[in-house]
Design an enzyme around this catalytic site. Sequence first.
Site, PDB file in Angstrom:
ATOM      1  N   ASP A  15       0.826  -1.211   0.000  1.00  0.00           N
ATOM      2  CA  ASP A  15       0.000   0.000   0.000  1.00  0.00           C
ATOM      3  C   ASP A  15       0.864   1.267   0.000  1.00  0.00           C
ATOM      4  O   ASP A  15       0.568   2.243  -0.703  1.00  0.00           O
ATOM      5  CB  ASP A  15      -0.897  -0.023   1.251  1.00  0.00           C
ATOM      6  CG  ASP A  15      -2.131   0.848   1.128  1.00  0.00           C
ATOM      7  OD1 ASP A  15      -2.035   1.911   0.508  1.00  0.00           O
ATOM      8  OD2 ASP A  15      -3.182   0.479   1.663  1.00  0.00           O
ATOM      9  N   HIS A 203      -7.789  -1.792   8.605  1.00  0.00           N
ATOM     10  CA  HIS A 203      -6.883  -1.151   7.651  1.00  0.00           C
ATOM     11  C   HIS A 203      -7.393   0.281   7.497  1.00  0.00           C
ATOM     12  O   HIS A 203      -8.465   0.512   6.926  1.00  0.00           O
ATOM     13  CB  HIS A 203      -6.941  -1.917   6.326  1.00  0.00           C
ATOM     14  CG  HIS A 203      -6.088  -1.337   5.243  1.00  0.00           C
ATOM     15  ND1 HIS A 203      -4.781  -1.754   5.029  1.00  0.00           N
ATOM     16  CD2 HIS A 203      -6.347  -0.385   4.316  1.00  0.00           C
ATOM     17  CE1 HIS A 203      -4.283  -1.069   4.002  1.00  0.00           C
ATOM     18  NE2 HIS A 203      -5.205  -0.228   3.556  1.00  0.00           N
ATOM     19  N   HIS A 205      -6.976   4.396   6.598  1.00  0.00           N
ATOM     20  CA  HIS A 205      -6.307   5.520   5.934  1.00  0.00           C
ATOM     21  C   HIS A 205      -6.624   6.804   6.695  1.00  0.00           C
ATOM     22  O   HIS A 205      -7.697   6.951   7.262  1.00  0.00           O
ATOM     23  CB  HIS A 205      -6.728   5.605   4.461  1.00  0.00           C
ATOM     24  CG  HIS A 205      -6.020   4.586   3.621  1.00  0.00           C
ATOM     25  ND1 HIS A 205      -4.869   4.864   2.926  1.00  0.00           N
ATOM     26  CD2 HIS A 205      -6.272   3.269   3.429  1.00  0.00           C
ATOM     27  CE1 HIS A 205      -4.457   3.766   2.310  1.00  0.00           C
ATOM     28  NE2 HIS A 205      -5.291   2.779   2.593  1.00  0.00           N
ATOM     29  N   CYS A 236      -4.740   4.329  -2.563  1.00  0.00           N
ATOM     30  CA  CYS A 236      -5.245   3.415  -3.588  1.00  0.00           C
ATOM     31  C   CYS A 236      -5.256   4.105  -4.951  1.00  0.00           C
ATOM     32  O   CYS A 236      -5.821   5.179  -5.111  1.00  0.00           O
ATOM     33  CB  CYS A 236      -6.662   2.972  -3.223  1.00  0.00           C
ATOM     34  SG  CYS A 236      -7.441   2.001  -4.517  1.00  0.00           S
ATOM     35  N   ASN A 245      -1.884   5.606   4.803  1.00  0.00           N
ATOM     36  CA  ASN A 245      -2.330   4.811   5.943  1.00  0.00           C
ATOM     37  C   ASN A 245      -1.919   5.499   7.242  1.00  0.00           C
ATOM     38  O   ASN A 245      -1.115   6.424   7.242  1.00  0.00           O
ATOM     39  CB  ASN A 245      -1.634   3.435   5.915  1.00  0.00           C
ATOM     40  CG  ASN A 245      -2.069   2.579   4.755  1.00  0.00           C
ATOM     41  OD1 ASN A 245      -2.976   1.776   4.870  1.00  0.00           O
ATOM     42  ND2 ASN A 245      -1.412   2.753   3.608  1.00  0.00           N
TER      43      ASN A 245
HETATM   44 ZN    ZN Z   1      -5.039   0.863   1.789  1.00  0.00          ZN
END
Ligand code: ZN
Length: 300
Positions: A15, A203, A205, A236, A245
């Site tokens: 990522d 997960h 952001h 993304c 993140n």
């Molecule tokens: Zn991500």
Amino acid sequence: MSMDFLQIIEVSPRDGIQNETKLLSTKQKLMLIRKAHEAGITRMEVTSFVNPKRVPQMADADIVAQKHPQTLDAIGLILNRRGFERAVAAGLNEVNFVIVASETFSQRNQNTGTFETIKIMETLRTPPQQNIRLSVTIGAAFGCPFEGEVSISRLMNVVEAVMFYQPDELALADTIGVATPRDISERIRIIQRTYPDIPLRLHLHNTRNTGIANAWAGVEAGVRRLDASLGGTGGCPFAPNATGNIATEDLVYMLKRSGLPTGIDLDAAIDAAKWLEEQLGHSVPGQVMKAGRFPMSQNC
Ligand code: ZN
């Protein structure tokens, strides 16, 4: 809250660099993985097996997956059956299969609808591959860049369909950073009530600066696995205005100062974040790497 061990899953090699215009070399990626591992990360998303034409940053996925340190629990992100086959061929023991909660984003991200993608899980659970650990991440679990709100009932329909195939772990991803702590507690608690045995992961952001607050809400709700990316890197490629993140070292700092062990050395994590920043050639969002540790002299 109990003093349970918290597992931080490092996602910077996947990522963290997939949305960068500057491509890191395979050597730099392997160095990043090594630095994160040496800082105490034991489980890491090392790459993603996606179409290199769509995500050129991940073109060397097969090599990166083969060359990671053997003491590391390495995960390969996959979007489809083809990605799964590549991950298995590269010798990985775990894949993270992404399923996007909203139809439009699912089409943009992986060219298939949400439930059509879930059906692929059936083919990932058949011999001889049933020993590959299968984690599922539900992307856009709190909101979609194209459709807006993702309701709890929509999310739970997706979760139910996923749980039918018995994944080893379930992650909720706030792909575009719209969740608030209340959303996190609410959705985590509903899933826990419905499926008490599945290990949950988050997960997050930090697009709207709620990331670290959301991580804390998750911990309070009982989540013991959190994704994070050194320096707060990430985003993304298929979501407009996606940003990084939560930063690994910021998360380590918060948890450590709250008495929650992660097994990660804060100084080493800060060093690794600074190293990554240098490789990328621009400043990254992490805060603790700029402010420094506290207290200043005490060792980790
Ligand atoms: Zn991500």
